[in-house]
Design a protein around this motif. Structure first.
Motif, PDB file in Angstrom:
ATOM      1  N   THR A  38       0.837  -1.191   0.000  1.00 53.93           N
ATOM      2  CA  THR A  38       0.000   0.000   0.000  1.00 53.93           C
ATOM      3  C   THR A  38       0.877   1.247   0.000  1.00 53.93           C
ATOM      4  O   THR A  38       1.903   1.297   0.687  1.00 53.93           O
ATOM      5  CB  THR A  38      -0.916   0.021   1.247  1.00 53.93           C
ATOM      6  OG1 THR A  38      -1.775  -1.121   1.203  1.00 53.93           O
ATOM      7  CG2 THR A  38      -1.758   1.289   1.280  1.00 53.93           C
ATOM      8  N   SER A  41      -1.963   8.945 -10.024  1.00 54.99           N
ATOM      9  CA  SER A  41      -1.640   7.833 -10.916  1.00 54.99           C
ATOM     10  C   SER A  41      -0.221   7.368 -10.651  1.00 54.99           C
ATOM     11  O   SER A  41       0.593   8.088 -10.066  1.00 54.99           O
ATOM     12  CB  SER A  41      -1.815   8.248 -12.388  1.00 54.99           C
ATOM     13  OG  SER A  41      -0.915   9.309 -12.711  1.00 54.99           O
ATOM     14  N   MET A  77      -5.268   6.105  -9.994  1.00 57.03           N
ATOM     15  CA  MET A  77      -5.802   5.708  -8.697  1.00 57.03           C
ATOM     16  C   MET A  77      -6.607   6.852  -8.078  1.00 57.03           C
ATOM     17  O   MET A  77      -6.604   7.066  -6.877  1.00 57.03           O
ATOM     18  CB  MET A  77      -4.650   5.333  -7.755  1.00 57.03           C
ATOM     19  CG  MET A  77      -3.694   4.304  -8.323  1.00 57.03           C
ATOM     20  SD  MET A  77      -4.399   2.656  -8.418  1.00 57.03           S
ATOM     21  CE  MET A  77      -4.420   2.218  -6.699  1.00 57.03           C
ATOM     22  N   ALA A 124      -8.962   6.708  -4.936  1.00 60.53           N
ATOM     23  CA  ALA A 124      -8.434   6.499  -3.587  1.00 60.53           C
ATOM     24  C   ALA A 124      -8.187   7.809  -2.857  1.00 60.53           C
ATOM     25  O   ALA A 124      -7.645   7.795  -1.758  1.00 60.53           O
ATOM     26  CB  ALA A 124      -7.135   5.692  -3.665  1.00 60.53           C
ATOM     27  N   MET A 162      -3.306   4.038  -2.005  1.00 60.61           N
ATOM     28  CA  MET A 162      -3.247   3.170  -3.170  1.00 60.61           C
ATOM     29  C   MET A 162      -2.985   1.747  -2.688  1.00 60.61           C
ATOM     30  O   MET A 162      -1.932   1.461  -2.113  1.00 60.61           O
ATOM     31  CB  MET A 162      -2.129   3.616  -4.120  1.00 60.61           C
ATOM     32  CG  MET A 162      -2.318   5.008  -4.686  1.00 60.61           C
ATOM     33  SD  MET A 162      -0.931   5.446  -5.764  1.00 60.61           S
ATOM     34  CE  MET A 162      -1.516   6.979  -6.462  1.00 60.61           C
TER      35      MET A 162
END
Length: 295
Positions: free
Chosen positions: A188, A212, A227, A230, A240
């Motif tokens: 993560t 991103s 992403m 998120a 992420m």
């Protein structure tokens, strides 16, 4: 217009105009090639045809393709299901550097089996498992799959390309190559997007940002996946999830400001990452003619 051979392999192109021609031959199970071609890839022999000329008795020898198949298992001996594979050919670019050329893609079935068919003879490297380069492979085969990821592994079973074994595909060969691709732990990336401009909001919180991760594939191409979902616009924080190990460029965009932060995911989560936006600089100037007049 294309023509087809008869039962004896004979062919004829009638009523051709004067000019230069190449003959391209295609047949399932054989290399797509041109008349006179000696290497793959390459070009064949150019045929210069004069008006009224008849060219006969051309003989073309076709080259059979090869096949590569096998089975992938994880570190527990279980089938590596829906694991992506790539067949790579090492070539040299214009700068003299050795780079990879993608020569085929495959994915294992529920038994961990894969197959590359009708492969052009030559030397290749075989790699299986997930990496940033396989993010663009598309959806899996079944919605009921667990979605497991596997460590990027070169045949015969190494993570180091320098220890990989090249594979020689000969005309008409059918190779069976099995190896192990261990399961891959995912990580993560979390942190906060900060805009140093007070106009952005209270405490520098950015109301809307698109996040991103940019990456480079095994063949040297660039890729990116977004992403943005998120991101929490109330706090400026982002998370992420399920990121595979590898080097990335984390990108944040809030037009006209943006940020690019190089990161590398290894064997741990990346936390409390501050991504500071930058609006760039303004360049002012004036164009003038050589004689000093304004254009």
């Amino acid at each position: 217009a294309p023509v087809f051979t008869d039962r004896d392999g004979r062919f004829s192109f009638p009523n051709l105009e004067e000019g230069s021609y190449r003959i391209l031959i295609t047949l399932n199970g054989f290399v797509r090639q041109e008349y006179g071609q000696r290497v793959f890839p390459g070009q064949g022999t150019l045929i210069n045809l004069a008006a009224g000329q008849v060219l006969k008795d051309i003989t073309i020898h076709l080259t059979p393709t090869g096949n590569i198949g096998g089975r992938l298992v994880d570190n527990d001996g279980q089938p590596a299901v829906s694991a992506p594979l790539q067949l790579l050919k090492a070539i040299y670019n214009q700068q003299g550097m050795r780079v990879f050329q993608n020569s085929g893609q495959a994915r294992t079935n529920d038994r961990g089996e894969y197959r590359f068919y009708w492969v052009t003879p030559g030397r290749y490297y075989l790699v299986g498992g997930n990496s940033t380069s396989t993010l663009v492979f598309g959806p899996t085969n079944s919605p009921n799959e667990s979605g497991d990821s596997y460590v990027l592994t070169y045949y015969p079973g190494t993570n180091d390309f320098n220890r990989a074994t090249s594979i020689e595909v000969k005309p008409g060969s059918d190779l069976t190559l099995d190896f192990v691709t261990p399961k891959q732990q995912l990580y993560t990336i979390s942190g906060r997007v900060i805009d140093p401009n007070p106009v952005a909001g209270p405490n520098g919180v950015v109301p809307a940002a698109t996040l991103s991760l940019a990456f480079q594939t095994l063949t040297g191409d660039s890729g990116v996946f977004t992403m943005g979902q998120a991101y929490d616009a109330k706090t400026g924080r982002f998370t992420m999830r399920d990121v595979m190990p590898g080097p990335y460029i984390l990108q944040a965009a809030v037009p006209p400001a943006s940020a690019r932060v190089p990161i590398e995911v290894t064997n741990a989560n990346i936390e409390e990452l501050n991504v500071v936006l930058d609006s760039g600089v303004t360049v002012n100037g004036r164009f003038m003619m050589e004689n000093g007049e304004l254009p």
